[in-house]
Design an enzyme around this catalytic site. Sequence first.
Site, PDB file in Angstrom:
ATOM      1  N   SER A  67       0.794  -1.232   0.000  1.00  0.00           N
ATOM      2  CA  SER A  67       0.000   0.000   0.000  1.00  0.00           C
ATOM      3  C   SER A  67       0.824   1.278   0.000  1.00  0.00           C
ATOM      4  O   SER A  67       0.269   2.359  -0.227  1.00  0.00           O
ATOM      5  CB  SER A  67      -0.937   0.023   1.195  1.00  0.00           C
ATOM      6  OG  SER A  67      -2.010  -0.838   0.950  1.00  0.00           O
ATOM      7  N   LYS A  70       0.295   3.538  -2.913  1.00  0.00           N
ATOM      8  CA  LYS A  70      -0.962   4.248  -3.186  1.00  0.00           C
ATOM      9  C   LYS A  70      -0.813   5.740  -3.453  1.00  0.00           C
ATOM     10  O   LYS A  70      -1.442   6.270  -4.375  1.00  0.00           O
ATOM     11  CB  LYS A  70      -1.981   3.977  -2.074  1.00  0.00           C
ATOM     12  CG  LYS A  70      -2.529   2.542  -2.141  1.00  0.00           C
ATOM     13  CD  LYS A  70      -3.356   2.201  -0.920  1.00  0.00           C
ATOM     14  CE  LYS A  70      -3.954   0.792  -1.068  1.00  0.00           C
ATOM     15  NZ  LYS A  70      -4.452   0.250   0.185  1.00  0.00           N
ATOM     16  N   TYR A 191      -3.743  -3.113 -10.094  1.00  0.00           N
ATOM     17  CA  TYR A 191      -3.522  -2.842  -8.670  1.00  0.00           C
ATOM     18  C   TYR A 191      -2.562  -3.870  -8.063  1.00  0.00           C
ATOM     19  O   TYR A 191      -1.614  -3.516  -7.337  1.00  0.00           O
ATOM     20  CB  TYR A 191      -4.871  -2.848  -7.946  1.00  0.00           C
ATOM     21  CG  TYR A 191      -4.785  -2.799  -6.451  1.00  0.00           C
ATOM     22  CD1 TYR A 191      -4.513  -1.600  -5.790  1.00  0.00           C
ATOM     23  CD2 TYR A 191      -4.960  -3.946  -5.674  1.00  0.00           C
ATOM     24  CE1 TYR A 191      -4.427  -1.552  -4.407  1.00  0.00           C
ATOM     25  CE2 TYR A 191      -4.872  -3.908  -4.298  1.00  0.00           C
ATOM     26  CZ  TYR A 191      -4.610  -2.709  -3.667  1.00  0.00           C
ATOM     27  OH  TYR A 191      -4.517  -2.660  -2.306  1.00  0.00           O
ATOM     28  N   TYR A 243      -4.187   4.831   7.570  1.00  0.00           N
ATOM     29  CA  TYR A 243      -5.484   4.163   7.789  1.00  0.00           C
ATOM     30  C   TYR A 243      -6.193   4.705   9.020  1.00  0.00           C
ATOM     31  O   TYR A 243      -6.218   5.902   9.253  1.00  0.00           O
ATOM     32  CB  TYR A 243      -5.308   2.644   7.910  1.00  0.00           C
ATOM     33  CG  TYR A 243      -4.422   2.054   6.869  1.00  0.00           C
ATOM     34  CD1 TYR A 243      -4.735   2.207   5.514  1.00  0.00           C
ATOM     35  CD2 TYR A 243      -3.278   1.363   7.202  1.00  0.00           C
ATOM     36  CE1 TYR A 243      -3.924   1.654   4.544  1.00  0.00           C
ATOM     37  CE2 TYR A 243      -2.463   0.806   6.239  1.00  0.00           C
ATOM     38  CZ  TYR A 243      -2.791   0.961   4.923  1.00  0.00           C
ATOM     39  OH  TYR A 243      -1.994   0.422   3.983  1.00  0.00           O
ATOM     40  N   VAL A 261       1.581  -3.357   3.959  1.00  0.00           N
ATOM     41  CA  VAL A 261       1.544  -4.525   4.855  1.00  0.00           C
ATOM     42  C   VAL A 261       2.788  -5.414   4.827  1.00  0.00           C
ATOM     43  O   VAL A 261       2.946  -6.261   5.690  1.00  0.00           O
ATOM     44  CB  VAL A 261       0.305  -5.437   4.653  1.00  0.00           C
ATOM     45  CG1 VAL A 261      -0.942  -4.819   5.217  1.00  0.00           C
ATOM     46  CG2 VAL A 261       0.146  -5.847   3.211  1.00  0.00           C
TER      47      VAL A 261
END
Length: 310
Positions: A67, A70, A191, A243, A261
């Site tokens: 992530s 992103k 993705y 997050y 992660v």
Amino acid sequence: MDIDERIRTFDLDRLHASVAESHDGEVDRSVPEHADADTGLFGLAVCDRSGELRSVGDADVTFPVQSAVKPFVYALALVDAGASDLDEIGIEPTGEAFDAVRLESDTGRPPNPMVNAGALLTASLVAGGSAQERSDRILQGLSALAGRELRVDDEVSRSEHLSGDRNRALGHLMHSAGTLHVEVEEAIEVYARACAVSVSAETLAVMGATLAFGGRNPMTGDRVLPVEVVRSTLSVMATCGMYDGSGRWMHRVGMPAKSGVAGGVVASAPRHLGIGVYSPPLDERGNSVRGVLACERLADDLGLHAFTVA
Ligand code: GLN
């Protein structure tokens, strides 16, 4: 001593040694490649205004960006849209997990580009007529941000693809809401490949530095992103990057950042520093325990919190 002078003379080894004493957290088990990671790995790198890259520990060990990609995919989607905002996507923090199956109730848009729903969409908005073309464009954009040729780990990409049921659910929801304009499998493919790009703490430090210096890569001197795109990107990183830990993070660390992660964290102290950390054990929110600690200490010791008004 001003911040830049403090950065130049900072004892990175000492900080690394003290953060290495933490043994908390659990590795991610969503794909086998993460579950097998060595929990002792810990790399820390910083890239400053002059493009000097300093690193300690396992800073050149590669791992999947996950992530932490992103913000950069969002930035590329903005560049390709020729905009500093996208109508298709919100910019509000969710207070929920990164893979929450939830869209904005009134619009069917993803809440922001830093959660899975948003990144599936931004990956599909990068220019290209096929999954392959979009993936190539992302890889080439990330390589320019990092100042080195990056590659996709095909095995991780395949595992990601196989384990992507929640992402598929999000894709179908967005497709039915009319927000996702490509086929679900195509969005998943782009993705998954973006998440599977191999980076190191050093790579992330340079990518963070490119944002910190307004889109100019301080190592290569190349302008990679327009200033307006960088401002938008840093803003969503600041509000949504960690997050459901984003509020606490901004309060405590005061730097835009993004975690992945596999254990990577990229942080960006505007006008001063890019930071990259790698350490696989994660806290309950999916953020690298040592990554968070290292950024907290750097922010404190160097005075990098954006709202420290001395
Ligand atoms: N590959 C992960 C997923 O989509 C990325 C999540 C992350 O790094 N937080 O579930």
